[in-house]
Design a protein around this motif. Structure first.
Motif: not given
Lengths: 55, 295
Positions: B237-252
């Motif tokens: 969902a976070a990837s979709d939110a910013v437009g996708g691609g190759i990403l590192g999503v950080d969570m707490m």
């Protein structure tokens, strides 16, 4: 090859590529490999960490 | 044969891993040092790309603004770049990134935005201490400080008035997420790497020295993490939110176990996670780029 800053010995791996960074183990200065022709390696001062560096 | 270009400004382990995987997958890997690239309004792709042309570029500059401008240049020449300019621009500015998460309904820490020192003081009076201040542009945990009282706030405002950079007047103030500590007083966050929206690998990052920041650049330790369905869903969902691609999503993880996404990284580093991951991360990235080039 020696560190241009403090003259300590710099160990440059045989497989190090152009644009790779080597650090001086003594003074910590960073150098970028600007060119290499076999064992003849040219160094230039590496860029310092910028405010916008990161992921 | 796919001609895959890796644009970089500091040749790190990650870029060498990508080059190696590209060659293993049968691509021709072209290395473009963005520091040496020059162009003009008359330029064609062949004037910028080593060897004349390429099918896709992986933008890997460690300097956010250099990478952003390189991406803009290449896209103006109709070169496919991963990640796209719009994605890089959104992820490189924490305020833009947070607003996109919010708009997409991705759980994220409550964050206040103020566009002057006076407004930042007003936020603190209204929300109360503590809040975490983060530079809107910057990474590796630098400048991320918990404001626990008026003295810290005054010091930060004064420091920013002295440096007075364009982003020093933008204040990003975030709630402190209360997290569990281990026996050594360490907290952790979670990094999920997504490739084309698919969560590829996850790791815990343990904070170093009792601090609250878990960035590996600050000495945090990578620890293997079994990806849960919630982590996978949130990362996508976070990837979709910013437009996708190759990403590192950080969570707490909040103390009650709920997850919040606090950051989406554009030029994701993966040397640390590769040490604890069962997946070949650079292979997944290169394969994604090759597939994108064929579309």
């Amino acid at each position: 090859m020696n560190c241009p800053e403090c003259d300590a010995g710099l160990a440059i791996p045989d497989d190090a590529e152009v644009a790779e960074i080597v650090s001086c183990p003594d003074c910590g200065a960073d150098y970028e490999i600007a060119g290499r022709d076999g064992s003849d390696v040219k160094l230039k001062q590496a860029e310092t960490v910028g405010e916008d560096w990161g992921e | 044969m796919t001609r895959l270009c890796i644009a970089f400004d500091r040749l790190r382990a990650e870029e060498k891993m990508l080059k190696s995987e590209a060659e293993s997958l049968g691509c021709q890997a072209l290395m473009l040092d963005a520091k040496t690239a020059v162009s003009s309004t008359d330029s064609a792709p062949g004037d910028v790309i080593p060897g004349g042309r390429c099918d896709v570029v992986l933008e890997r500059c460690v300097s956010y603004f250099r990478g952003l401008h390189m991406t803009s240049l290449l896209e103006s020449l109709d070169v496919r770049v991963i990640n796209a300019y719009a994605v890089a621009a959104a992820c490189g500015n924490k305020m833009m990134m947070t607003l996109r998460l919010r708009r997409a309904g991705v759980p994220t820490p409550k964050t206040h935005f103020a566009l002057s020192a006076e407004a930042a003081e007003s936020v603190m009076k209204g929300a109360g201490y503590p809040l975490v201040i983060k530079p809107v542009v910057g990474s590796w945990g630098r400048g991320v400080v918990p404001i626990r009282g008026p003295d810290t706030l005054a010091a930060i405002l004064e420091a920013r008035s002295v440096t007075d950079g364009p982003f020093d007047r933008i204040f990003y103030l975030q709630e402190v997420i209360r997290r569990s500590e281990d026996a050594e007083g360490r907290t952790r966050d979670i990094r999920v790497i997504t490739v084309g929206g698919e969560p590829v690998s996850a790791m815990y990052r343990m904070s170093a020295g009792g601090g609250f920041r878990a960035n590996l650049a600050l000495g945090g330790d990578p620890v293997a993490c079994k990806m849960t369905p919630e982590m996978a869903e949130l990362a996508s969902a976070a990837s979709d939110a910013v437009g996708g691609g190759i990403l590192g999503v950080d969570m707490m993880e909040r103390e009650d176990g709920r997850l919040v996404v606090h950051e989406v990284n554009n030029t994701v580093e993966f040397k640390g996670i590769s040490k604890v991951s069962e997946r070949n991360i650079p292979e997944a990235m290169v394969q994604f780029a090759v597939d994108a080039a064929r579309k």
